[in-house]
Design a protein around this motif. Structure first.
Motif, PDB file in Angstrom:
ATOM      1  N   ALA A  66      -2.947 -26.260   1.977  1.00 13.72           N
ATOM      2  CA  ALA A  66      -4.191 -26.647   1.309  1.00 13.72           C
ATOM      3  C   ALA A  66      -4.906 -27.707   2.137  1.00 13.72           C
ATOM      4  O   ALA A  66      -4.279 -28.660   2.597  1.00 13.72           O
ATOM      5  CB  ALA A  66      -3.909 -27.201  -0.085  1.00 13.72           C
ATOM      6  N   CYS A  67      -6.205 -27.529   2.333  1.00 14.65           N
ATOM      7  CA  CYS A  67      -6.999 -28.532   3.047  1.00 14.65           C
ATOM      8  C   CYS A  67      -8.156 -28.993   2.175  1.00 14.65           C
ATOM      9  O   CYS A  67      -8.365 -28.471   1.076  1.00 14.65           O
ATOM     10  CB  CYS A  67      -7.495 -27.996   4.390  1.00 14.65           C
ATOM     11  N   GLN A 120      -3.818 -22.948  -1.673  1.00 17.10           N
ATOM     12  CA  GLN A 120      -4.581 -23.530  -2.763  1.00 17.10           C
ATOM     13  C   GLN A 120      -5.876 -24.057  -2.184  1.00 17.10           C
ATOM     14  O   GLN A 120      -5.868 -24.706  -1.142  1.00 17.10           O
ATOM     15  CB  GLN A 120      -3.814 -24.680  -3.430  1.00 17.10           C
ATOM     16  N   GLY A 121      -6.984 -23.721  -2.842  1.00 17.70           N
ATOM     17  CA  GLY A 121      -8.259 -24.183  -2.332  1.00 17.70           C
ATOM     18  C   GLY A 121      -9.397 -23.913  -3.284  1.00 17.70           C
ATOM     19  O   GLY A 121      -9.190 -23.676  -4.476  1.00 17.70           O
ATOM     20  N   THR A 122     -10.590 -23.910  -2.727  1.00 15.24           N
ATOM     21  CA  THR A 122     -11.790 -23.767  -3.539  1.00 15.24           C
ATOM     22  C   THR A 122     -11.861 -22.425  -4.257  1.00 15.24           C
ATOM     23  O   THR A 122     -12.516 -22.313  -5.287  1.00 15.24           O
ATOM     24  CB  THR A 122     -13.055 -23.964  -2.682  1.00 15.24           C
ATOM     25  N   ILE A 123     -11.186 -21.409  -3.711  1.00 13.63           N
ATOM     26  CA  ILE A 123     -11.206 -20.101  -4.371  1.00 13.63           C
ATOM     27  C   ILE A 123      -9.984 -19.885  -5.260  1.00 13.63           C
ATOM     28  O   ILE A 123      -9.728 -18.788  -5.724  1.00 13.63           O
ATOM     29  CB  ILE A 123     -11.355 -18.947  -3.358  1.00 13.63           C
ATOM     30  N   GLY A 124      -9.234 -20.965  -5.474  1.00 15.57           N
ATOM     31  CA  GLY A 124      -8.069 -20.876  -6.340  1.00 15.57           C
ATOM     32  C   GLY A 124      -6.781 -20.721  -5.556  1.00 15.57           C
ATOM     33  O   GLY A 124      -6.720 -20.993  -4.367  1.00 15.57           O
ATOM     34  N   THR A 125      -5.747 -20.261  -6.237  1.00 14.14           N
ATOM     35  CA  THR A 125      -4.435 -20.059  -5.626  1.00 14.14           C
ATOM     36  C   THR A 125      -4.289 -18.607  -5.232  1.00 14.14           C
ATOM     37  O   THR A 125      -4.590 -17.707  -6.008  1.00 14.14           O
ATOM     38  CB  THR A 125      -3.319 -20.440  -6.618  1.00 14.14           C
ATOM     39  N   GLU A 126      -3.809 -18.392  -4.001  1.00 12.19           N
ATOM     40  CA  GLU A 126      -3.548 -17.038  -3.513  1.00 12.19           C
ATOM     41  C   GLU A 126      -2.099 -16.943  -3.069  1.00 12.19           C
ATOM     42  O   GLU A 126      -1.517 -17.924  -2.608  1.00 12.19           O
ATOM     43  CB  GLU A 126      -4.461 -16.704  -2.334  1.00 12.19           C
ATOM     44  N   ILE A 180      -4.831 -32.533   0.746  1.00 14.38           N
ATOM     45  CA  ILE A 180      -5.286 -32.872  -0.597  1.00 14.38           C
ATOM     46  C   ILE A 180      -4.093 -32.814  -1.548  1.00 14.38           C
ATOM     47  O   ILE A 180      -3.018 -32.344  -1.173  1.00 14.38           O
ATOM     48  CB  ILE A 180      -6.383 -31.884  -1.096  1.00 14.38           C
ATOM     49  N   LYS A 181      -4.305 -33.254  -2.770  1.00 11.95           N
ATOM     50  CA  LYS A 181      -3.263 -33.144  -3.798  1.00 11.95           C
ATOM     51  C   LYS A 181      -3.142 -31.669  -4.189  1.00 11.95           C
ATOM     52  O   LYS A 181      -4.142 -30.999  -4.437  1.00 11.95           O
ATOM     53  CB  LYS A 181      -3.645 -33.985  -5.009  1.00 11.95           C
ATOM     54  N   VAL A 182      -1.921 -31.178  -4.210  1.00 16.00           N
ATOM     55  CA  VAL A 182      -1.701 -29.780  -4.598  1.00 16.00           C
ATOM     56  C   VAL A 182      -1.106 -29.724  -5.996  1.00 16.00           C
ATOM     57  O   VAL A 182      -0.419 -30.654  -6.432  1.00 16.00           O
ATOM     58  CB  VAL A 182      -0.790 -29.024  -3.597  1.00 16.00           C
ATOM     59  N   GLY A 183      -1.356 -28.631  -6.670  1.00 18.46           N
ATOM     60  CA  GLY A 183      -0.825 -28.436  -8.004  1.00 18.46           C
ATOM     61  C   GLY A 183       0.488 -27.685  -7.980  1.00 18.46           C
ATOM     62  O   GLY A 183       0.798 -26.977  -7.034  1.00 18.46           O
ATOM     63  N   PRO A 188       0.572 -33.232   6.876  1.00 14.68           N
ATOM     64  CA  PRO A 188      -0.829 -32.815   6.927  1.00 14.68           C
ATOM     65  C   PRO A 188      -0.949 -31.455   7.623  1.00 14.68           C
ATOM     66  O   PRO A 188      -0.081 -31.082   8.423  1.00 14.68           O
ATOM     67  CB  PRO A 188      -1.518 -33.907   7.758  1.00 14.68           C
ATOM     68  N   THR A 189      -2.010 -30.733   7.340  1.00 12.46           N
ATOM     69  CA  THR A 189      -2.184 -29.401   7.937  1.00 12.46           C
ATOM     70  C   THR A 189      -2.206 -29.461   9.460  1.00 12.46           C
ATOM     71  O   THR A 189      -1.714 -28.543  10.110  1.00 12.46           O
ATOM     72  CB  THR A 189      -3.460 -28.708   7.434  1.00 12.46           C
TER      73      THR A 189
END
Length: 103
Positions: A8-9, A39-45, A65-68, A82-83
């Motif tokens: 996730a970034c 995880q990102g702006t388009i949701g979880t894939e 970023i914080k991940v869920g 970090p990525t």
């Protein structure tokens, strides 16, 4: 080594998918089994399955970023980076994790 992870970034686009791809290619080249969700702006894939998490030796969270969903990894050895670490040196990261875990 069996690996699960999250990428996730901040924007949820470029670095997320680059980190996932680099991590997967490095793991496969080193003979590891890996599953990575994004995880990102388009949701979880490619959401991780409970059985994959249970079987995993290690969890790698490559995120800026914080991940869920971290609670899914309770009791698992978890490495958070970090990525850019995954993008620049994925094999070195995996080798260090493997050596640290003694696998």
């Amino acid at each position: 080594m069996k690996i699960v992870g999250i990428a996730a970034c901040t924007s949820g686009i470029a670095h997320t998918y680059i980190a996932k791809e680099k991590l997967m290619r490095a793991a496969e080249a080193l003979g590891h089994e890996i599953h990575v969700e994004t995880q990102g702006t388009i949701g979880t894939e490619d959401e991780l399955k409970a059985e994959d998490i249970k079987a995993a030796d290690v969890v790698i969270i490559a995120a800026d970023i914080k991940v869920g969903g971290k609670e899914r990894f309770a009791g698992k050895k978890t490495v958070e980076v970090p990525t850019h670490i995954v993008i620049k040196s994925p094999k070195a990261l995996l080798n260090k994790i493997q050596n640290d875990l003694g696998l």
